[in-house]
Design an enzyme around this catalytic site. Structure first.
Site, PDB file in Angstrom:
ATOM      1  N   MET A  93       0.395  -2.953   8.664  1.00 54.50           N
ATOM      2  CA  MET A  93      -0.308  -3.033   7.383  1.00 54.50           C
ATOM      3  C   MET A  93      -1.285  -4.196   7.386  1.00 54.50           C
ATOM      4  SD  MET A  93      -0.810  -1.833   4.402  1.00 54.50           S
ATOM      5  CE  MET A  93      -2.118  -2.572   3.444  1.00 54.50           C
ATOM      6  N   GLU A  94      -2.513  -3.890   6.945  1.00 51.40           N
ATOM      7  CA  GLU A  94      -3.641  -4.812   7.090  1.00 51.40           C
ATOM      8  C   GLU A  94      -3.793  -5.845   5.983  1.00 51.40           C
ATOM      9  OE1 GLU A  94      -3.868  -1.460   6.357  1.00 51.40           O
ATOM     10  OE2 GLU A  94      -5.520  -1.066   4.979  1.00 51.40           O
ATOM     11  N   ASN A  95      -2.709  -6.291   5.317  1.00 48.72           N
ATOM     12  CA  ASN A  95      -2.803  -7.288   4.244  1.00 48.72           C
ATOM     13  C   ASN A  95      -3.758  -8.408   4.642  1.00 48.72           C
ATOM     14  OD1 ASN A  95      -0.380  -5.943   3.153  1.00 48.72           O
ATOM     15  ND2 ASN A  95       0.582  -6.940   4.899  1.00 48.72           N
ATOM     16  N   HIS A 106      -9.653  -3.353   9.975  1.00 48.85           N
ATOM     17  CA  HIS A 106      -9.570  -3.125   8.524  1.00 48.85           C
ATOM     18  C   HIS A 106     -10.121  -4.302   7.728  1.00 48.85           C
ATOM     19  CE1 HIS A 106      -7.793   0.669   7.496  1.00 48.85           C
ATOM     20  NE2 HIS A 106      -6.633   0.479   8.098  1.00 48.85           N
ATOM     21  N   GLY A 152       3.219   2.091  11.048  1.00 42.99           N
ATOM     22  CA  GLY A 152       2.878   1.281  12.207  1.00 42.99           C
ATOM     23  C   GLY A 152       2.652  -0.179  11.856  1.00 42.99           C
ATOM     24  N   GLU A 178       0.838  -1.198   0.000  1.00 42.70           N
ATOM     25  CA  GLU A 178       0.000   0.000   0.000  1.00 42.70           C
ATOM     26  C   GLU A 178       0.875   1.251   0.000  1.00 42.70           C
ATOM     27  OE1 GLU A 178      -2.839   0.467   3.214  1.00 42.70           O
ATOM     28  OE2 GLU A 178      -3.630   2.292   2.289  1.00 42.70           O
ATOM     29  N   GLU A 226      -9.521   4.703   6.317  1.00 45.85           N
ATOM     30  CA  GLU A 226      -8.672   5.068   7.453  1.00 45.85           C
ATOM     31  C   GLU A 226      -9.430   5.855   8.526  1.00 45.85           C
ATOM     32  OE1 GLU A 226      -6.222   3.512   7.995  1.00 45.85           O
ATOM     33  OE2 GLU A 226      -5.505   2.801   6.054  1.00 45.85           O
ATOM     34  N   HIS A 229      -6.731  -1.845  15.208  1.00 39.54           N
ATOM     35  CA  HIS A 229      -6.884  -1.094  13.951  1.00 39.54           C
ATOM     36  C   HIS A 229      -6.737  -2.014  12.731  1.00 39.54           C
ATOM     37  CE1 HIS A 229      -6.490   2.617  11.460  1.00 39.54           C
ATOM     38  NE2 HIS A 229      -5.765   1.815  10.706  1.00 39.54           N
ATOM     39  N   GLU A 230      -5.660  -2.753  12.683  1.00 39.99           N
ATOM     40  CA  GLU A 230      -5.423  -3.595  11.497  1.00 39.99           C
ATOM     41  C   GLU A 230      -6.473  -4.701  11.410  1.00 39.99           C
ATOM     42  OE1 GLU A 230      -3.452  -2.131   9.604  1.00 39.99           O
ATOM     43  OE2 GLU A 230      -2.466  -0.911  11.141  1.00 39.99           O
TER      44      GLU A 230
HETATM   45  N1  B3K Z   1      -2.963   1.080   5.649  1.00 40.06           N
HETATM   46  C1  B3K Z   1      -1.653   1.153   6.223  1.00 40.06           C
HETATM   47  C2  B3K Z   1      -0.894   2.357   5.821  1.00 40.06           C
HETATM   48  C3  B3K Z   1      -0.092   2.229   4.590  1.00 40.06           C
HETATM   49  C4  B3K Z   1       0.792   3.441   4.458  1.00 40.06           C
HETATM   50  C5  B3K Z   1       1.522   3.516   3.217  1.00 40.06           C
HETATM   51  N2  B3K Z   1       2.444   4.627   3.229  1.00 40.06           N
HETATM   52  C6  B3K Z   1      -1.703   1.117   7.715  1.00 40.06           C
HETATM   53  C7  B3K Z   1      -2.980   1.445   8.346  1.00 40.06           C
HETATM   54  O1  B3K Z   1      -3.478   2.544   8.288  1.00 40.06           O
HETATM   55  O2  B3K Z   1      -3.566   0.576   8.920  1.00 40.06           O
HETATM   56 ZN    ZN Z   2      -5.399   1.986   8.745  1.00 39.78          ZN
END
Ligand code: B3K
Ligand code: ZN
Length: 873
Positions: free
Chosen positions: A266-268, A304, A264, A124, A323, A300-301
Site C-alpha cells: 500500500m502506497e501510503n 504511486h 501486495g 484504502e 492503478e 509500483h508503490e
Molecule cells: N492501492 C493498493 C491497493 C489497495 C487495495 C484495497 N483492497 C495497492 C496498490 O495497488 O498499489
Molecule cells: Zn497500485
C-alpha cells in the site's frame, strides 16, 4: 445478508458539501484499546450544493464529539448505518471526534489492526472510517499531523506519514512521536505503524540534489532479507527520474513489512506498508520469481507517489486512473531492468489466464466500473492489468514522446488534485493533437474485443489486403457494444524471413517493417502495395491491444513465424496459436472417443526451439510452455475440466517422451556451478526440463530431482525440484516434502510455498492433504497469505477442485463461509473460483450452482454477497 446492500453508482457522483483543511490525529495506544482523537478544520465547499448537515462516514465506537469546543448534545447529531450526521453546522468550524478501537480483535485487516503484537493500518479504499468519523472519500484532500503515544518497551517504533517533527517521553513507561505530512492527501493514504521493528537504512540523492533517507522496517529476525528491496527501491527512484522526469518529494521514504496483509502493498504517503512477500527475499528463501516480484511491487508503490498520491482519483470508480497507469509504469520498469521480451510475454500470459476469464464471466466490468456494492471487489485484474493495457495503447498510438508529453501535461494540470479518467485522456489528446474520443469506449465497455482478420494476396496487382472485423461479446448489463479504437501493430514477413517494408495504398514512401493500424470501424480493409510475393502476416505484434485475434494461418506459417518473426512476442504467440489449435483438435478427438496423437509438425517446432542454443534461456522456456488449463477452458464452448486436464497431460507426456534427449540436454547445459542472480533464465529452463523429464517412467529424473532438492543452495532450484516431483506419488516426493517442511517450519513465506505445493498436486489424496493442512501448526486461515496459498492453489487444481463428485466445490464453499466470518476481502477472492460455473458441462454446473445457492442462503458479508449474487443473476 440481513438487508439488501446498497449499490453505489458513478452517475450519482456529487462534489462534497464540506472540505477538510487540516486533520490532527492523536493515537493513544493502551493494552487492549487504542483511543483516537481527531481534530478537523472543516469549511463549506462553495463548489457544491449548500447543506446544513455534515455527513461523516465511520463505524468505530464514538466516545466524544465537540464542535468549536462545545460538546454536542444528543439532538445535534445522529449515528446511523455507519454515518454520523451533524445538524446545523456553520460555514467553518472545528470538529473534534473521539473513538475507541480494539485492534487485536480486528481480523478484517482494514483500519487499525494487530499483527504479531505490532499495530498497522490499512485505509484504502474505505478503512479510515473504521478508525474515526471522516469525509472518507478521495476528493477530500487535507493536511495531516499525527501524534502517537505508546509504551516504550512494547512499541519502541512509532511511524506515520511525512516528516518526524518531534518526540519525547510522556511518563516513565510511555513515549510519543509527532509526524507532519506537508502534502495534502485523501484519508485512504493515511498510515500509522507502532511496534518492535528494525530498519535497514540507506540514502538516495535525487536529480535536484534532495537527500532522501530510505528505511525498510521489518521484524528484527527478517532484517537480513531486506537488501534486495532496498536496491530495488533505489533503482525505481532513479528510473522514474530518467524515464518520466519524476522526483521524490519528501525527506524520508519508509517501507514497513507485515506478515498479515490483504494484498501486495500500500502506497501510503511516505510510509508504504508491504506484505512481507514483497519485501523479504534471500537466495535460500526466495525464488527468482519472488525476487522479480519484490522489485516490481517496490517499484509500483514508489511510482504511486506521483500517479496516485500527487494526482489522485476523484472517486473510486476512477481507480484505474492510478492503478492502470501505475501498473503500466511498473511493467516498463521491470522491462528495463530485465528482458523486455520475456516481461511482455509473462504479462500477456497473466492477462489471458486471469483477466480474460473475468471479462467473460459474471463479474465482468469496464476498467472504470459504473457501479459497485463493495469497492474492495473492484481491485481486479480488469482495473489493474487491462487498465495498464489501455495506458499502453496510448503510448502505442501517440509514440513514446507523445505519451511523455501527455503525461507531463497531466501533471501540469492536475498536480495536487483528485481527477478522473477523462481528465487523463484529455491530457493525452491535448498534448498530442490525436483524436481520442472513440478511445473513451475502453473505459465504459466491458468484455474482450475479438478481431477476425482475413488476408488476401493479389499477385498481379502486387497487393496484400487485410480485412479486419471487430466485435465484442455481450457482458452483464451491456448487450450491444460499439466499435473500439484499436491499435493493431503488424508486419508482413517475406519468404526470406525478413519484414517487408509496409506502404499503404496512396502513400508515397515505403514505411517501416512494423506499422500500427488504427482499427476504428466494425469492418475495415487495409491494402499494402508493392508486395512482391505472398507474405506471412505477423499480427498484433507486441500485443498492441488487449483483444483476441483470429487468423487462419497454416501450421507451416505458424512454424515459420515461430522461427523468423522479428517481433519476439509474435514469435511466442505463433507457438501459442499452434498449441491452442492443437488442443481444440485433440479435445474434439477425445470427445469423439478417437485415439489421441501429436502431429509431428508440432513436435518438430519445439525440437527446433530446444536445439536453438543461441536463444535466451528464459525466452526459450516460455516458447516451450503450453497454454494453461484455465486458458484452454475459456477456448471451448462447454468445458469438461477432467477432459481438458487429460488432453493437456497427454500432450505434455508425449513431448517429454519424444524429446527426451533434448530435455536432458537442456537440463545438463543449464546446470550452473554456483548461484548467480543473473542466471535466472538458465534456472528456469533447467527446471522446466526437469519437470518434463519427471513425467517419464525413468528413475534418473526422480533421483536427480531428489538430489537437487536436498542439495540446492537457492530456493529456485529447491522449489523447482519439488514442483517436478509434485505429481509423482512416491518416496522421492514424500522425502523431499518432509525435509522441506521441517527445514522451513519457522519461515512463514516458505511455508506458503509448501501449502501451495500440497494443494496443487495431482496425486489422488490431494483433498485429504489440503484438509489436514488446515490444522497444520504453521497454517492459519486468519493469515491472508496462507489462505491464498492453500485455497487459491486448490481452486486452480483442475482435477481435484473439479472432482466429478463435487467434493472439491463443497470443501471450498465451506472454507469461504469460515473465511467470510474472519476476513471478507480474502473470502471474496476465494469465492470467485465459482465464477466460471456456467461454462462447465451440465453435471459440474449443477454441483457448482448448488454450492453457490448454499452460500447465498447464508449470512454473508457485502463482499461475498456481491460476488455470489452476480453469479446467480
Ligand atoms: N492501492 C493498493 C491497493 C489497495 C487495495 C484495497 N483492497 C495497492 C496498490 O495497488 O498499489
Ligand atoms: Zn497500485
Amino acid at each position: 445478508m440481513a438487508q439488501q446492500p446498497q449499490i453505489k453508482y458513478l452517475k450519482d457522483y456529487s462534489a462534497p458539501a464540506f472540505l477538510i483543511d487540516r486533520v490532527d490525529l492523536k493515537f493513544d495506544i493502551q493494552d487492549d484499546i487504542t483511543r483516537v482523537q481527531s481534530r478537523l478544520v472543516v469549511n463549506r465547499n462553495d463548489k457544491a450544493a449548500a447543506s446544513r448537515e455534515l455527513v461523516l462516514s465511520g463505524s468505530a465506537r464514538l466516545t466524544s464529539l465537540t464542535l468549536d469546543g462545545e460538546r454536542l448534545a444528543a439532538g445535534r447529531y445522529r449515528l446511523e448505518d455507519e454515518t454520523l450526521v451533524v445538524n446545523e453546522v456553520p460555514d467553518s468550524f472545528i470538529l473534534e471526534v473521539e473513538t475507541e478501537l480494539a485492534p487485536a480483535a480486528n481480523t478484517s485487516l482494514m483500519g487499525l489492526y494487530a499483527s504479531n503484537g505490532n499495530l498497522f493500518t490499512q485505509c484504502e479504499p474505505e478503512g479510515f472510517r473504521k478508525i474515526t468519523y471522516y469525509l472518507d472519500r478521495p476528493d477530500v484532500m487535507a493536511r495531516f499531523t499525527t501524534t502517537i503515544i505508546a509504551d516504550r518497551q512494547k512499541y519502541p517504533i512509532l511511524l506515520s506519514n511525512g516528516n518526524k517533527v518531534g518526540e519525547g517521553l510522556s511518563d516513565k513507561k510511555r513515549h510519543w512521536v509527532k509526524w507532519v505530512d506537508p502534502y495534502r492527501k485523501p484519508s485512504y493514504l493515511f498510515a500509522m505503524v507502532a511496534g518492535r521493528l528494525s530498519a535497514l537504512k540507506d540514502r538516495f540523492v535525487t536529480m535536484r540534489g534532495r537527500d532522501v533517507a530510505l528505511e525498510i522496517w521489518t521484524e528484527p529476525a527478517d532484517l537480513d532479507k531486506a537488501r534486495h528491496a532496498m536496491e530495488s527501491l533505489k533503482r525505481a527512484m532513479a528510473w522514474d527520474e530518467h524515464r518520466f522526469g519524476l522526483e521524490y518529494d519528501l525527506d524520508i521514504y519508509m517501507i514497513v513489512a507485515v506478515g498479515d496483509f490483504n494484498m501486495g502493498a500500500m502506497e501510503n504517503k511516505g510510509l508504504n506498508v508491504f506484505n512481507t512477500k514483497y519485501v523479504l527475499a534471500r537466495q535460500d528463501t526466495a525464488t527468482d520469481t519472488d525476487f522479480e516480484g519484490v522489485e516490481r511491487v517496490i517499484g509500483h508503490e514508489y511510482f504511486h507517489n506521483w500517479t496516485g498520491n500527487r494526482v489522485t482519483c476523484r472517486d473510486w470508480f476512477q481507480l484505474s486512473l492510478k492503478e492502470g497507469l501505475t501498473v503500466f509504469r511498473d511493467q516498463e520498469f521491470s522491462s528495463d531492468m530485465t528482458s523486455a521480451a520475456v516481461k511482455r510475454i509473462e504479462d500477456v500470459k497473466g492477462l489471458r489466464a486471469m483477466q480474460f476469464p473475468e471479462d467473460a464471466g459474471p463479474t465482468a466490468h469496464p476498467i472504470r466500473p459504473d457501479s459497485y456494492i463493495e469497492m474492495n471487489n473492484f481491485y481486479t485484474m480488469t482495473v489493474y492489468e487491462k487498465g495498464a493495457e489501455v495506458v499502453r495503447m496510448y503510448q502505442t498510438l501517440l509514440g513514446r514522446d507523445g505519451f511523455r508529453k501527455g503525461l507531463d501535461l497531466y501533471f501540469r494540470r492536475h498536480d495536487g488534485h483528485a481527477v478522473t479518467c477523462d481528465d487523463f485522456r484529455a491530457a493525452m489528446a491535448d498534448a498530442s493533437g490525436v483524436d481520442l474520443d472513440q478511445f473513451a469506449l475502453w473505459y465504459s465497455q466491458a468484455g474482450t474485443p475479438r478481431l477476425d482478420v482475413v488476408g488476401d494476396y493479389d499477385a498481379e496487382a502486387r497487393e496484400y489486403r487485410l480485412t479486419v472485423r471487430q466485435s465484442c461479446p455481450a457482458t452483464p448489463g451491456q448487450d450491444v457494444k460499439l466499435p473500439f479504437h484499436i491499435p493493431l501493430a503488424l508486419g508482413l514477413v517475406g519468404r526470406d524471413g525478413r519484414d517487408v517494408p509496409l506502404t499503404l495504398a496512396g502513400e508515397l514512401e515505403a514505411g517501416a517493417g512494423t506499422r500500427v493500424l488504427d482499427v476504428k470501424a466494425a469492418e475495415q480493409t487495409f491494402t499494402f502495395v508493392d508486395i512482391e510475393s505472398e507474405p506471412v502476416p505477423s499480427l498484433l505484434r507486441g500485443f498492441s491491444a488487449p483483444v483476441e485475434l483470429f487468423f487462419d494461418w497454416s501450421d507451416e506459417a505458424l512454424t515459420f513465424l515461430m522461427a523468423h518473426d522479428s517481433d519476439s512476442f509474435a514469435r511466442w504467440e505463433a507457438g501459442q496459436t499452434f498449441a491452442r489449435r492443437l488442443f481444440l483438435r485433440l479435445i474434439g478427438d477425445a470427445e469423439q472417443g478417437r485415439e489421441l496423437a501429436l502431429p509431428q509438425g508440432f513436435v518438430a517446432a519445439l525440437h527446433a526451439i530446444l536445439k536453438d542454443h543461441a536463444a535466451d534461456p528464459a525466452f526459450k522456456s516460455l516458447m516451450l510452455a503450453l497454454p494453461g488449463e484455465a486458458e484452454i477452458l475459456e477456448m471451448v464452448t462447454v468445458a469438461d475440466p477432467a477432459l481438458i486436464h487429460r488432453v493437456r497431460e497427454f500432450v505434455l507426456a508425449q513431448l517429454a517422451l519424444q524429446l527426451r534427449a533434448e530435455w536432458r540436454e537442456a537440463y545438463d547445459l543449464n546446470l550452473t556451478r554456483e548461484y548467480r542472480p543473473q542466471d535466472a533464465g538458465r534456472r528456469a529452463l533447467k527446471n522446466h526440463a526437469l519437470a518434463m523429464l519427471c513425467r517419464l517412467a525413468d528413475a534418473w529424473p526422480l533421483e536427480t530431482a531428489r538430489e537437487q532438492c536436498m542439495k540446492a543452495d537457492n530456493m529456485t532450484d529447491q522449489l523447482g525440484a519439488l514442483l517436478a516431483l509434485r505429481d509423482r506419488d512416491g518416496e522421492e516426493r514424500s522425502d523431499c516434502l518432509d525435509a522441506f517442511s521441517e527445514r522451513w517450519a519457522g519461515d512463514a513465506l516458505v511455508m506458503d510455498k509448501y501449502f501451495s505445493l500440497l494443494a496443487s498436486s495431482q496425486i489422488p489424496c490431494t483433498l485429504e492433504h489440503v484438509k489436514s493442512a488446515l490444522s497444520h501448526p504453521a497454517f492459519s486461515l486468519k493469515n491472508p497469505n496462507k489462505a491464498r496459498a492453500l485455497l487459491g492453489a486448490f481452486a486452480r487444481n483442475m482435477p481435484h477442485f473439479h472432482a466429478a463428485d463435487g467434493s472439491g466445490y463443497h470443501f471450498l464453499a465451506d472454507q469461504v463461509l469460515a473465511l467470510d466470518a474472519i476476513n471478507p476481502q480474502v473470502a471474496s477472492r476465494v469465492v470467485q473460483a465459482f465464477n466460471r460455473w456456467k461454462k462447465l458441462e451440465p453435471g459440474r454446473q449443477a454441483l457448482m450452482k448448488a454450492e453457490l445457492e448454499r452460500l447465498a442462503a447464508a449470512e454473508l458479508s457485502r463482499d461475498v454477497y456481491e460476488i455470489v449474487s452476480k453469479n446467480l443473476e
